[in-house]
Design a protein around this motif. Structure first.
Motif, PDB file in Angstrom:
ATOM      1  N   THR A 199       0.776  -0.943   0.087  1.00  0.00           N
ATOM      2  CA  THR A 199      -0.025  -0.037  -0.056  1.00  0.00           C
ATOM      3  C   THR A 199       0.958   1.244   0.055  1.00  0.00           C
ATOM      4  OG1 THR A 199      -0.179   0.189   2.214  1.00  0.00           O
ATOM      5  CG2 THR A 199      -1.722  -1.251   1.376  1.00  0.00           C
ATOM      6  N   LEU A 200       0.216   2.208  -0.509  1.00  0.00           N
ATOM      7  CA  LEU A 200       1.002   3.474  -0.261  1.00  0.00           C
ATOM      8  C   LEU A 200       0.324   4.701   0.592  1.00  0.00           C
ATOM      9  CD1 LEU A 200       1.781   3.907  -4.083  1.00  0.00           C
ATOM     10  CD2 LEU A 200       3.449   3.311  -2.193  1.00  0.00           C
TER      11      LEU A 200
ATOM     12  N   GLY B 166      -3.589   3.248   4.268  1.00  0.00           N
ATOM     13  CA  GLY B 166      -2.916   3.287   2.729  1.00  0.00           C
ATOM     14  C   GLY B 166      -3.664   2.897   1.717  1.00  0.00           C
ATOM     15  N   THR B 167      -3.319   3.200   0.603  1.00  0.00           N
ATOM     16  CA  THR B 167      -4.152   2.986  -0.539  1.00  0.00           C
ATOM     17  C   THR B 167      -3.380   1.816  -1.349  1.00  0.00           C
ATOM     18  OG1 THR B 167      -4.702   5.332  -0.923  1.00  0.00           O
ATOM     19  CG2 THR B 167      -4.954   4.024  -2.901  1.00  0.00           C
ATOM     20  N   PRO B 168      -4.067   0.556  -1.634  1.00  0.00           N
ATOM     21  CA  PRO B 168      -3.633  -0.476  -2.041  1.00  0.00           C
ATOM     22  C   PRO B 168      -3.151  -0.334  -3.593  1.00  0.00           C
ATOM     23  CG  PRO B 168      -5.969  -0.960  -1.203  1.00  0.00           C
ATOM     24  CD  PRO B 168      -5.772   0.603  -1.281  1.00  0.00           C
TER      25      PRO B 168
ATOM     26  N   TRP C 118       4.220  -3.157  -8.032  1.00  0.00           N
ATOM     27  CA  TRP C 118       3.098  -2.698  -7.529  1.00  0.00           C
ATOM     28  C   TRP C 118       2.810  -1.235  -8.242  1.00  0.00           C
ATOM     29  CZ3 TRP C 118       0.006  -5.747  -4.240  1.00  0.00           C
ATOM     30  CH2 TRP C 118       0.778  -7.053  -3.959  1.00  0.00           C
ATOM     31  N   THR C 119       1.548  -1.011  -8.665  1.00  0.00           N
ATOM     32  CA  THR C 119       1.576   0.208  -9.378  1.00  0.00           C
ATOM     33  C   THR C 119       0.217   1.047  -8.892  1.00  0.00           C
ATOM     34  OG1 THR C 119       2.435  -0.849 -11.496  1.00  0.00           O
ATOM     35  CG2 THR C 119       1.095   1.072 -11.520  1.00  0.00           C
ATOM     36  N   LEU C 120       0.480   2.172  -8.948  1.00  0.00           N
ATOM     37  CA  LEU C 120      -0.815   2.999  -8.627  1.00  0.00           C
ATOM     38  C   LEU C 120      -0.624   4.434  -9.300  1.00  0.00           C
ATOM     39  CD1 LEU C 120      -3.313   3.521  -6.488  1.00  0.00           C
ATOM     40  CD2 LEU C 120      -1.899   4.591  -5.014  1.00  0.00           C
ATOM     41  N   SER C 121      -1.725   4.855  -9.796  1.00  0.00           N
ATOM     42  CA  SER C 121      -1.572   6.134 -10.723  1.00  0.00           C
ATOM     43  C   SER C 121      -2.819   7.091  -9.987  1.00  0.00           C
ATOM     44  CB  SER C 121      -1.914   6.057 -12.293  1.00  0.00           C
ATOM     45  OG  SER C 121      -0.929   5.029 -12.470  1.00  0.00           O
TER      46      SER C 121
ATOM     47  N   LEU D  27       4.294   0.687   2.152  1.00  0.00           N
ATOM     48  CA  LEU D  27       4.021  -0.218   3.410  1.00  0.00           C
ATOM     49  C   LEU D  27       3.633  -1.559   2.873  1.00  0.00           C
ATOM     50  CD1 LEU D  27       2.793   2.685   4.137  1.00  0.00           C
ATOM     51  CD2 LEU D  27       2.515   1.658   6.235  1.00  0.00           C
ATOM     52  N   VAL D  28       4.261  -2.500   3.534  1.00  0.00           N
ATOM     53  CA  VAL D  28       3.831  -3.841   3.366  1.00  0.00           C
ATOM     54  C   VAL D  28       2.735  -4.010   4.364  1.00  0.00           C
ATOM     55  CG1 VAL D  28       4.492  -6.372   3.720  1.00  0.00           C
ATOM     56  CG2 VAL D  28       5.883  -4.571   2.829  1.00  0.00           C
TER      57      VAL D  28
END
Length: 368
Positions: free
Chosen positions: A43-44, A56-58, A67-70, A83-84
């Motif tokens: 997560t971020l 956190g946002t997964p 692991w990607t987030l946009s 984070l794990v």
């Protein structure tokens, strides 16, 4: 099967496609490279929506354990941390993500403690002798096998990591300093290769030709040993990032002289160098005269320093002036530092080692 709308297309489908295309083209994207193992997730957390520091946002898993987030670039610049399982924070500082950028992160979640690996009897066919390589592997090296690292080649390697082999029993504490700087988020992780000197031949190997009093003149041959023997071995046996932006030299005294000499002769190999208390007096300051007479600037980032206690400060200042006249700019591709009260010794170099390390490899400065 859907067809791509023409410029004149209208209707809900065309509007949706154009919106999605626009969103993707103007997105900020983070790609976290880390294998969390089966059943776990990344997560971020961050400073602006859609992220927050509270929850956190997964991120979405993709092939290769990326692991990607946009999110929209209209959010602006964002600070964040991976984070794990939304419980274990990554080690080091927050990551700064510029709006509209795609940024690859290679975090780790354990202690900021690297490890040493020694390679004995490395033979130099160029010089006809052998020596040890002391290799510092940064904290994440064993934890995150997806990551590759920039490399710092350091002369007088026996003085850097271990007091029992260091000159006068005083080491630079380079591994402890690197661990501390990585842990507090001011230094990127870097592999450090301490190349032991061949004691009987140190003056010869670390000097260009030739000083009227001391002789010397083996720097060109030592250069070939570094480039043609040491560097290929390191690249083949460790997970390195190659190219000049990720490869540097560091040394002190004659080691500073040879770092400067080799680095400027090989900007396609070494993109940056640190020369501490360098012996620029060598051969009537011939190396400085070469810089003063150079018709064009050499594209290498340079760290220069000297102490105020019989440490070659006038010669170092002259070299600084020559680089500045050549187009180097303090704070950009030049860092010049005067160490008040410092002398020409291992303890003085150890005390200010954090300056060249963080200049050469600042946090988030690595080019992947």
């Amino acid at each position: 099967m859907f067809s791509t709308p023409s410029r004149s297309a209208s209707g809900p489908l065309a509007a949706l496609v154009l919106f999605l295309m626009s969103t993707l083209a103007h997105a900020t994207t983070v790609r976290v490279h880390y294998d969390v193992g089966y059943g776990n997730r990344i997560t971020l957390r961050g400073s602006k929506a859609p992220l927050s520091w509270n929850t956190g946002t997964p991120a979405t898993w993709t092939a290769g354990n990326v692991w990607t987030l946009s999110w929209s670039n209209t959010v602006g610049d964002v600070e964040l941390k991976p984070l794990v399982n939304d419980s274990a924070w990554s080690t080091g500082a927050n990551y700064r993500i510029p709006a509209g950028a795609t940024v690859d992160l290679y975090p780790f979640f354990g202690a900021a403690s690297g490890r040493m690996q020694y390679v004995s009897n490395v033979y130099s066919p160029q010089l006809g002798n052998s020596r040890t390589l002391a290799v510092y592997l940064p904290p994440s090296y064993g934890e995150n096998p997806l990551k590759r690292y920039p490399v710092l080649y350091a002369h007088d390697g026996q003085n850097l990591f271990n007091a029992s082999s260091a000159f006068g029993g005083v080491e630079w504490r380079m591994d402890e300093t690197a661990n501390a700087l990585i842990g507090n988020g001011t230094l990127d992780e870097v592999i450090i290769v301490g190349v032991y000197n061949a004691a009987a031949n140190r003056l010869y190997e670390y000097t260009p030709c030739c000083d009227a009093q001391y002789g010397g003149g083996g720097a060109d041959t030592y250069e070939r040993f570094l480039i043609d023997t040491v560097r290929p071995y390191v690249d083949q046996n460790f997970r390195t990032l190659t190219g000049p932006r990720n490869t540097a030299l560091i040394g002190s005294s004659l080691g500073g002289l040879v770092s400067f000499y080799i680095g400027r002769r090989n900007p396609a190999v070494f993109g940056k160098l640190a020369a501490l208390s360098s012996s620029f007096w060598w051969n009537n300051q011939a190396l400085t005269q070469q810089v003063e007479a150079a018709p064009t600037k050499v594209a290498v980032k340079v760290y220069l320093d000297a102490g105020t206690n019989a440490d070659g400060l006038p010669e170092t200042t002259r070299m600084r002036d020559a680089l500045a006249a050549d187009g180097h700019v303090q704070g950009q591709d030049l860092y010049y530092y005067v160490a008040q009260g410092a002398g020409h010794n291992e303890a003085s170099w150890a005390a200010r080692l954090h300056l060249p390390l963080t200049y050469l490899f600042p946090w988030q400065g690595t080019v992947y």
